[in-house]
Design an enzyme around this catalytic site. Structure first.
Site, mmCIF file in Angstrom:
data_model
loop_
_atom_site.group_PDB
_atom_site.id
_atom_site.type_symbol
_atom_site.label_atom_id
_atom_site.label_comp_id
_atom_site.label_asym_id
_atom_site.label_seq_id
_atom_site.Cartn_x
_atom_site.Cartn_y
_atom_site.Cartn_z
ATOM 1 N N ASP A 74 11.651 -24.975 -3.213
ATOM 2 C CA ASP A 74 10.550 -25.341 -2.333
ATOM 3 C C ASP A 74 9.454 -24.295 -2.479
ATOM 4 O O ASP A 74 9.630 -23.133 -2.107
ATOM 5 C CB ASP A 74 11.050 -25.394 -0.889
ATOM 6 N N GLU B 190 -1.445 1.616 -18.049
ATOM 7 C CA GLU B 190 -1.190 2.942 -17.487
ATOM 8 C C GLU B 190 -1.174 2.827 -15.955
ATOM 9 O O GLU B 190 -2.120 3.244 -15.282
ATOM 10 C CB GLU B 190 -2.261 3.936 -17.929
ATOM 11 N N GLU C 156 -0.586 3.701 -12.199
ATOM 12 C CA GLU C 156 -0.376 4.887 -11.362
ATOM 13 C C GLU C 156 0.238 4.473 -10.033
ATOM 14 O O GLU C 156 0.019 3.360 -9.553
ATOM 15 C CB GLU C 156 -1.708 5.601 -11.139
ATOM 16 N N GLU D 62 0.032 12.960 -11.535
ATOM 17 C CA GLU D 62 -1.378 12.591 -11.593
ATOM 18 C C GLU D 62 -2.218 13.536 -10.718
ATOM 19 O O GLU D 62 -1.714 14.498 -10.158
ATOM 20 C CB GLU D 62 -1.567 11.127 -11.164
ATOM 21 N N GLU E 98 2.289 9.026 -12.881
ATOM 22 C CA GLU E 98 2.049 8.029 -13.913
ATOM 23 C C GLU E 98 3.181 8.097 -14.941
ATOM 24 O O GLU E 98 3.584 9.190 -15.356
ATOM 25 C CB GLU E 98 0.710 8.271 -14.608
ATOM 26 N N HIS F 193 -5.358 1.561 -16.130
ATOM 27 C CA HIS F 193 -6.151 1.407 -17.350
ATOM 28 C C HIS F 193 -5.380 0.543 -18.342
ATOM 29 O O HIS F 193 -4.154 0.655 -18.462
ATOM 30 C CB HIS F 193 -6.442 2.769 -17.980
ATOM 31 N N ARG G 1 -15.169 9.001 -20.313
ATOM 32 C CA ARG G 1 -14.267 8.567 -19.246
ATOM 33 C C ARG G 1 -14.990 8.152 -17.970
ATOM 34 O O ARG G 1 -14.346 7.783 -16.993
ATOM 35 C CB ARG G 1 -13.240 9.671 -18.950
ATOM 36 N N GLU H 39 -10.162 0.819 -24.190
ATOM 37 C CA GLU H 39 -9.522 1.114 -22.903
ATOM 38 C C GLU H 39 -10.416 0.585 -21.794
ATOM 39 O O GLU H 39 -11.547 1.036 -21.624
ATOM 40 C CB GLU H 39 -9.317 2.622 -22.747
ATOM 41 N N ARG I 166 -11.072 0.411 -17.966
ATOM 42 C CA ARG I 166 -10.672 1.434 -17.011
ATOM 43 C C ARG I 166 -10.768 1.045 -15.533
ATOM 44 O O ARG I 166 -10.338 1.802 -14.678
ATOM 45 C CB ARG I 166 -11.504 2.696 -17.251
#
Length: 441
Positions: free
Chosen positions: A51, A124, A126, A179, A186, A235, A303, A320, A322
């Protein structure tokens, strides 16, 4: 650590006697049911009815009769529980159920395959480890910071224990570290094909929470658990392969295909936010001053940009992305990202807003001159962007309506909560409403 403890005190029991059938709801939260292992073949061949009317995002009396069919390629045994588990797809009336997130990603992957591409993604995610004292006051069990070891990092053995369990569910741990935030961690695991990576994210959350519970702690992937603390990001490292070769690999860096893929993500970034950052709490992480990117830009090794091109060439070429956070439903988020990138490839979109300097330190005028937009500032704004973006909206198929309706109700409930308490609509403080709703997801 020579031995790993048994979660919940369960001992290995030889061959599993039960199997857990796993899927996720519209939020990406794991759901499922258990069967005697003797019914596994039935779950693969015929499926098991259930269900679905009370599953978030599946609501509706018309959705009450659904079928789960196991995907045998995902079978794994969980020795500390003495059970097996398997992911699968959901059907209704012998047809794929439109709101099944795993099915949505499967369709996106099939669309990508028609263009000759296969997607690989490495996440990645965290997370924080907290103690709770019976209220929503979260206590910090360690005072470590980024890459801290030994004296400041009291949770190092917990990370190792999580990593020792991960291979049982098909995950290969690669890097473990503390981290930036106190009690924040991480553990990166090996990239894989997009569908397998989405499964792995769900499995990883399960292992983290189970091991944390063993130690009297709570593992949370909440994007912003405490105001003033760094948020939890996820990321994503992404590459497309074609004919057995990395299609992002260029002669002197990344290829034209990769640049067009970046162009597609940047073009649709504001709408994608509804999928990659799908909670009220997500937008309390996406604020200037922290590592979470809020400006729609890209660069090499930058970054502060939304998309970074790491310094890896050859078969390691990738991008990447982010801004995503681990509250995202990985199946829906991946579907949206891949279709946005494919749109960029098909239309040969050139990525704008290239920067190699810190975007946070630019003036508003400088960002405008470079064509750098800002991500939505709230879930409400992100949903409006999603509604207006045909490519990202259609990446969800008919599941878009389920997702949008569910998230609009979520925003309405939050708006009523803060109005009742006299809080400003744009408050960045983390409320008890958010902790109650998202802490365990």
């Amino acid at each position: 650590m020579n031995d790993i403890k048994k979660i919940g005190g369960a001992e290995e029991m030889g061959k599993p006697r039960f199997i857990q059938l796993l899927f996720v709801d519209i939020n990406g939260a794991a759901k499922g049911m258990e069967l005697p292992i003797s019914r596994y073949e039935e779950a693969v061949e015929d499926g098991i009815s259930f269900d679905g009317s009370s599953i978030p995002g599946f609501q509706g009396i018309e959705d009450s009769d659904l079928i789960f069919k196991a995907d045998p390629s995902t079978y794994a045994e969980v020795p500390w529980e003495g059970i097996a588990r398997v992911y699968g797809y959901i059907y209704k009336d012998d047809k794929p159920y439109h709101a099944d997130p795993r099915g949505v990603l499967k369709k996106a992957i099939e669309t990508l395959a028609k263009e000759g591409f296969k997607a690989y993604i490495g996440p990645e995610p965290e997370f924080y480890l907290f103690k709770k004292d019976g209220t929503w006051e979260l206590q910090i069990p360690d005072s470590g910071g980024y890459f801290d070891l030994v004296t400041l990092d009291r949770a190092r053995e917990i990370r190792r224990e999580i990593a020792l369990y991960m291979p049982h569910l098909g995950l290969t741990p690669e890097v473990l570290h503390h981290e930036v935030g106190r009690a924040q961690h991480e553990i990166d695991f090996r990239y894989d094909e997009a569908l397998r990576t989405a499964d792995n994210i769900v499995s990883f959350k399960y292992v983290v929470k189970a091991v944390a519970e063993l130690h009297g702690l709570y593992g949370t992937f909440l994007p912003k658990p405490i105001y003033g603390f760094p948020g939890n990001g996820m990321h994503l490292h992404i590459s497309l392969w074609k004919d057995g070769e990395n299609a992002f690999m260029g002669e002197d860096g990344i290829s034209e295909t990769a640049l067009h893929f970046i162009g597609g993500i940047l073009k649709h970034a504001r709408a994608l936010a509804a999928l990659t950052n799908p909670t009220v709490n997500s937008y309390k992480r996406l604020v200037p001053g922290y590592e979470a990117p809020v400006y729609v830009s890209w660069g090499y090794r930058n970054r502060s940009a939304l998309i970074r091109v790491p310094a890896f060439w050859g078969n390691g070429a990738r991008i990447e992305y982010r801004c995503p956070d681990p509250s995202a439903n990985p199946y829906l988020a991946f579907a949206g990202i891949l279709m946005a990138g494919l749109d960029g490839i098909k239309r040969k979109l050139e990525p704008d807003a290239y920067v190699e300097t810190n975007v946070y330190e630019m003036s508003e005028g400088e960002r405008e001159r470079l064509g750098i937009e800002t991500l939505p500032g709230s879930l409400e704004e992100a949903l409006e962007e999603l509604k207006a973006d045909r490519v990202v909206r259609e990446s969800l198929g008919k599941a878009y309506h389920n997702f949008a309706a569910h998230k609009e109700r979520e925003w309405e409930e939050y708006s009523c909560y803060i109005a009742d308490r006299g809080l400003p609509p744009d408050t960045k403080k983390v409320t008890e409403w958010e902790l109650e709703r998202y802490f365990y997801v």
